[in-house]
Design a protein around this motif. Structure first.
Motif, PDB file in Angstrom:
ATOM      1  N   PRO A  95       0.824  -1.218   0.000  1.00 14.67           N
ATOM      2  CA  PRO A  95       0.000   0.000   0.000  1.00 14.67           C
ATOM      3  C   PRO A  95       0.856   1.264   0.000  1.00 14.67           C
ATOM      4  O   PRO A  95       1.886   1.315   0.665  1.00 14.67           O
ATOM      5  CB  PRO A  95      -0.798  -0.115   1.310  1.00 14.67           C
ATOM      6  CG  PRO A  95      -0.823  -1.580   1.615  1.00 14.67           C
ATOM      7  CD  PRO A  95       0.494  -2.115   1.127  1.00 14.67           C
ATOM      8  N   GLU A  96       0.400   2.250  -0.768  1.00 11.18           N
ATOM      9  CA  GLU A  96       1.173   3.482  -0.934  1.00 11.18           C
ATOM     10  C   GLU A  96       0.328   4.703  -0.607  1.00 11.18           C
ATOM     11  O   GLU A  96      -0.736   4.908  -1.195  1.00 11.18           O
ATOM     12  CB  GLU A  96       1.678   3.592  -2.384  1.00 11.18           C
ATOM     13  CG  GLU A  96       2.346   4.897  -2.738  1.00 11.18           C
ATOM     14  CD  GLU A  96       3.840   4.862  -2.584  1.00 11.18           C
ATOM     15  OE1 GLU A  96       4.339   3.987  -1.849  1.00 11.18           O
ATOM     16  OE2 GLU A  96       4.502   5.694  -3.208  1.00 11.18           O
ATOM     17  N   LYS A  97       0.781   5.487   0.343  1.00 11.16           N
ATOM     18  CA  LYS A  97       0.215   6.804   0.611  1.00 11.16           C
ATOM     19  C   LYS A  97       1.383   7.774   0.656  1.00 11.16           C
ATOM     20  O   LYS A  97       2.301   7.600   1.459  1.00 11.16           O
ATOM     21  CB  LYS A  97      -0.538   6.820   1.940  1.00 11.16           C
ATOM     22  CG  LYS A  97      -1.801   5.974   1.955  1.00 11.16           C
ATOM     23  CD  LYS A  97      -2.479   6.039   3.313  1.00 11.16           C
ATOM     24  CE  LYS A  97      -3.720   5.155   3.350  1.00 11.16           C
ATOM     25  NZ  LYS A  97      -4.348   5.144   4.704  1.00 11.16           N
ATOM     26  N   LYS A  98       1.344   8.754  -0.224  1.00  8.94           N
ATOM     27  CA  LYS A  98       2.467   9.686  -0.346  1.00  8.94           C
ATOM     28  C   LYS A  98       2.387  10.759   0.745  1.00  8.94           C
ATOM     29  O   LYS A  98       2.037  11.917   0.495  1.00  8.94           O
ATOM     30  CB  LYS A  98       2.505  10.289  -1.742  1.00  8.94           C
ATOM     31  CG  LYS A  98       2.901   9.275  -2.812  1.00  8.94           C
ATOM     32  CD  LYS A  98       2.969   9.906  -4.176  1.00  8.94           C
ATOM     33  CE  LYS A  98       3.637   8.980  -5.189  1.00  8.94           C
ATOM     34  NZ  LYS A  98       2.894   7.759  -5.426  1.00  8.94           N
ATOM     35  N   SER A  99       2.708  10.314   1.960  1.00 11.12           N
ATOM     36  CA  SER A  99       2.671  11.199   3.126  1.00 11.12           C
ATOM     37  C   SER A  99       3.692  10.697   4.130  1.00 11.12           C
ATOM     38  O   SER A  99       4.266   9.609   3.966  1.00 11.12           O
ATOM     39  CB  SER A  99       1.276  11.179   3.760  1.00 11.12           C
ATOM     40  OG  SER A  99       0.979   9.888   4.264  1.00 11.12           O
ATOM     41  N   LEU A 100       3.918  11.474   5.179  1.00  5.17           N
ATOM     42  CA  LEU A 100       4.844  11.054   6.229  1.00  5.17           C
ATOM     43  C   LEU A 100       4.359   9.771   6.885  1.00  5.17           C
ATOM     44  O   LEU A 100       5.123   8.818   7.062  1.00  5.17           O
ATOM     45  CB  LEU A 100       4.997  12.166   7.269  1.00  5.17           C
ATOM     46  CG  LEU A 100       5.633  13.472   6.780  1.00  5.17           C
ATOM     47  CD1 LEU A 100       5.552  14.537   7.869  1.00  5.17           C
ATOM     48  CD2 LEU A 100       7.083  13.247   6.355  1.00  5.17           C
ATOM     49  N   ALA A 101       3.080   9.733   7.244  1.00  4.18           N
ATOM     50  CA  ALA A 101       2.523   8.528   7.857  1.00  4.18           C
ATOM     51  C   ALA A 101       2.571   7.357   6.888  1.00  4.18           C
ATOM     52  O   ALA A 101       2.814   6.211   7.285  1.00  4.18           O
ATOM     53  CB  ALA A 101       1.085   8.788   8.302  1.00  4.18           C
ATOM     54  N   GLY A 102       2.366   7.657   5.594  1.00 10.60           N
ATOM     55  CA  GLY A 102       2.406   6.598   4.591  1.00 10.60           C
ATOM     56  C   GLY A 102       3.766   5.940   4.483  1.00 10.60           C
ATOM     57  O   GLY A 102       3.866   4.724   4.260  1.00 10.60           O
ATOM     58  N   ILE A 103       4.830   6.727   4.638  1.00 13.63           N
ATOM     59  CA  ILE A 103       6.186   6.163   4.596  1.00 13.63           C
ATOM     60  C   ILE A 103       6.401   5.223   5.780  1.00 13.63           C
ATOM     61  O   ILE A 103       6.930   4.117   5.626  1.00 13.63           O
ATOM     62  CB  ILE A 103       7.248   7.281   4.588  1.00 13.63           C
ATOM     63  CG1 ILE A 103       7.141   8.093   3.297  1.00 13.63           C
ATOM     64  CG2 ILE A 103       8.658   6.696   4.725  1.00 13.63           C
ATOM     65  CD1 ILE A 103       7.984   9.360   3.293  1.00 13.63           C
ATOM     66  N   LEU A 104       5.988   5.652   6.965  1.00 14.37           N
ATOM     67  CA  LEU A 104       6.127   4.792   8.146  1.00 14.37           C
ATOM     68  C   LEU A 104       5.292   3.533   7.995  1.00 14.37           C
ATOM     69  O   LEU A 104       5.730   2.435   8.367  1.00 14.37           O
ATOM     70  CB  LEU A 104       5.716   5.560   9.406  1.00 14.37           C
ATOM     71  CG  LEU A 104       6.515   6.829   9.731  1.00 14.37           C
ATOM     72  CD1 LEU A 104       6.037   7.420  11.052  1.00 14.37           C
ATOM     73  CD2 LEU A 104       8.010   6.564   9.776  1.00 14.37           C
ATOM     74  N   ASP A 105       4.087   3.676   7.435  1.00 11.43           N
ATOM     75  CA  ASP A 105       3.238   2.505   7.190  1.00 11.43           C
ATOM     76  C   ASP A 105       3.919   1.524   6.245  1.00 11.43           C
ATOM     77  O   ASP A 105       3.858   0.309   6.436  1.00 11.43           O
ATOM     78  CB  ASP A 105       1.903   2.934   6.575  1.00 11.43           C
ATOM     79  CG  ASP A 105       0.958   3.539   7.589  1.00 11.43           C
ATOM     80  OD1 ASP A 105       1.231   3.447   8.798  1.00 11.43           O
ATOM     81  OD2 ASP A 105      -0.072   4.119   7.168  1.00 11.43           O
ATOM     82  N   LYS A 106       4.556   2.070   5.210  1.00 16.30           N
ATOM     83  CA  LYS A 106       5.218   1.205   4.229  1.00 16.30           C
ATOM     84  C   LYS A 106       6.364   0.427   4.873  1.00 16.30           C
ATOM     85  O   LYS A 106       6.539  -0.768   4.620  1.00 16.30           O
ATOM     86  CB  LYS A 106       5.748   2.049   3.058  1.00 16.30           C
ATOM     87  CG  LYS A 106       6.269   1.215   1.890  1.00 16.30           C
ATOM     88  CD  LYS A 106       6.970   2.073   0.843  1.00 16.30           C
ATOM     89  CE  LYS A 106       6.046   2.966   0.098  1.00 16.30           C
ATOM     90  NZ  LYS A 106       6.723   3.653  -1.046  1.00 16.30           N
ATOM     91  N   ILE A 107       7.138   1.103   5.700  1.00 19.29           N
ATOM     92  CA  ILE A 107       8.229   0.421   6.412  1.00 19.29           C
ATOM     93  C   ILE A 107       7.685  -0.693   7.281  1.00 19.29           C
ATOM     94  O   ILE A 107       8.190  -1.826   7.269  1.00 19.29           O
ATOM     95  CB  ILE A 107       9.033   1.430   7.261  1.00 19.29           C
ATOM     96  CG1 ILE A 107       9.779   2.419   6.361  1.00 19.29           C
ATOM     97  CG2 ILE A 107      10.032   0.695   8.176  1.00 19.29           C
ATOM     98  CD1 ILE A 107      10.391   3.587   7.108  1.00 19.29           C
ATOM     99  N   MET A 108       6.626  -0.406   8.038  1.00 15.92           N
ATOM    100  CA  MET A 108       6.039  -1.408   8.917  1.00 15.92           C
ATOM    101  C   MET A 108       5.408  -2.550   8.141  1.00 15.92           C
ATOM    102  O   MET A 108       5.461  -3.712   8.564  1.00 15.92           O
ATOM    103  CB  MET A 108       4.997  -0.765   9.832  1.00 15.92           C
ATOM    104  CG  MET A 108       5.572  -0.034  11.025  1.00 15.92           C
ATOM    105  SD  MET A 108       6.608  -1.082  12.099  1.00 15.92           S
ATOM    106  CE  MET A 108       5.466  -2.405  12.514  1.00 15.92           C
ATOM    107  N   CYS A 109       4.812  -2.237   6.997  1.00 19.63           N
ATOM    108  CA  CYS A 109       4.198  -3.280   6.169  1.00 19.63           C
ATOM    109  C   CYS A 109       5.235  -4.278   5.687  1.00 19.63           C
ATOM    110  O   CYS A 109       5.070  -5.493   5.841  1.00 19.63           O
ATOM    111  CB  CYS A 109       3.476  -2.641   4.982  1.00 19.63           C
ATOM    112  SG  CYS A 109       2.670  -3.826   3.886  1.00 19.63           S
ATOM    113  N   VAL A 110       6.323  -3.759   5.094  1.00 20.52           N
ATOM    114  CA  VAL A 110       7.391  -4.649   4.615  1.00 20.52           C
ATOM    115  C   VAL A 110       7.983  -5.447   5.773  1.00 20.52           C
ATOM    116  O   VAL A 110       8.222  -6.660   5.658  1.00 20.52           O
ATOM    117  CB  VAL A 110       8.490  -3.830   3.907  1.00 20.52           C
ATOM    118  CG1 VAL A 110       9.694  -4.711   3.572  1.00 20.52           C
ATOM    119  CG2 VAL A 110       7.936  -3.190   2.640  1.00 20.52           C
ATOM    120  N   ALA A 111       8.190  -4.789   6.894  1.00 21.92           N
ATOM    121  CA  ALA A 111       8.760  -5.465   8.059  1.00 21.92           C
ATOM    122  C   ALA A 111       7.838  -6.565   8.572  1.00 21.92           C
ATOM    123  O   ALA A 111       8.303  -7.634   8.975  1.00 21.92           O
ATOM    124  CB  ALA A 111       9.033  -4.455   9.171  1.00 21.92           C
ATOM    125  N   SER A 112       6.537  -6.320   8.545  1.00 20.26           N
ATOM    126  CA  SER A 112       5.575  -7.322   9.004  1.00 20.26           C
ATOM    127  C   SER A 112       5.572  -8.538   8.091  1.00 20.26           C
ATOM    128  O   SER A 112       5.506  -9.680   8.555  1.00 20.26           O
ATOM    129  CB  SER A 112       4.166  -6.714   9.070  1.00 20.26           C
ATOM    130  OG  SER A 112       4.117  -5.652   9.999  1.00 20.26           O
TER     131      SER A 112
END
Length: 293
Positions: free
Chosen positions: A122-139
């Motif tokens: 999932p991609e959201k071009k925002s600060l929160a979206g970047i953190l979400d992306k990191i957590m998603c891949v890590a999960s």
């Protein structure tokens, strides 16, 4: 005290979001059954792998995955938007991770029909979206605890500082333009809806070319009329010129406030617009300049 409270709220939000996923996009972030042979289509995902020190599980990458330099050692599957079913399957992946522009669609469907685990992050071009992306891949890769430590110890402070700078930038009503490359002598400029526009929104600046959508060539007349306070160019573009002074003398840029006030900034295009870990650092650097810090 306020800084600490904000930090705790953000950390709690991220933790709850991945403990209790609600949206279909977050189902993409569930733990992989087999993560031993990973094929990646998307530079920001590759950056996250190196951030989390799990690059040893990668078997192949797309050509946008060019950071860090060590990525050159991996076989290439081609461009993220123009992949082939044969090229992907030839790498014998246990899982394929792609960005939201991975394609073409028929290739994605063909790969899915083979039963291979394919995830579009999932991609959201925002600060929160970047953190979400990191957590998603890590999960997916079963290293969520490591990602949480990085976010809590490093990235939350960066995000809070960017937000503080953003408040100042909004007060100043700063306009900017993002130039990716040149088409002949015409700068290719980010309009609304593109990653360059999203980056400007992220730091609180107005896009001087928000009147159109996509990446388009801009005439000298339109650049002078829109008259941005700042101009951000990619390092790729700057490499076409012997130095920054030569770029400032470009007839389409020379009469702008940005050039007159020596406010042209060059940044790595992927770091700025890839919306991966490096985008946080890039946003912090640029927001400091815009905010006058």
């Amino acid at each position: 005290m306020k800084h600490i409270l904000v930090k705790k709220i953000v950390i709690l939000f991220i933790s709850l979001k991945f403990l209790f996923p609600q949206e279909s996009g977050e189902s993409m972030c569930q733990l992989a059954d087999d993560d031993t042979r990973v094929v990646i289509a998307g530079g920001s995902i590759t950056e996250i792998f190196y951030l989390l020190d799990i690059q040893d599980r990668i078997v192949a990458l797309d050509i946008t995955s060019n950071y860090p330099a060590e990525t050159k050692q991996f076989p290439s599957i081609g461009y993220v938007r123009m992949l082939s079913t044969e090229g992907l399957l030839s790498m014998s992946p246990s899982i394929i991770l792609g960005e939201n522009d991975m394609g073409p669609p028929n290739v994605i469907e063909q790969v899915k029909s083979t039963g291979i685990d394919l995830r579009i992050i999932p991609e959201k071009k925002s600060l929160a979206g970047i953190l979400d992306k990191i957590m998603c891949v890590a999960s997916i890769m079963d290293v969520a605890s490591e990602a949480e430590k990085l976010i809590n110890n490093t990235f939350i402070d960066i995000v809070i500082e960017i937000e503080q700078n953003r408040t100042e930038i909004l007060k100043k009503n700063i306009s900017a333009m993002v130039i990716y490359s040149m088409q002949g002598t015409s700068p290719i400029v980010s309009g609304a809806g593109e990653s360059g526009d999203a980056f400007l929104q992220l730091i609180g600046a107005k896009n001087a070319f928000a009147s159109f959508e996509g990446w388009k060539p801009a005439s000298a007349e339109s650049i002078i009329a829109n008259n941005p306070d700042y101009i951000i160019v990619t390092n790729r573009l700057l490499n076409r010129y012997s130095n920054l002074e030569e770029l400032r003398n470009h007839p389409a840029l020379a009469q702008t406030n940005a050039t007159k006030n020596n406010q042209i900034i060059a940044k790595d295009g992927m770091a700025m617009m890839g919306f991966g870990p490096r985008t946080l650092d890039c946003a912090l650097e640029v927001s400091k300049i815009f905010a006058g810090n």
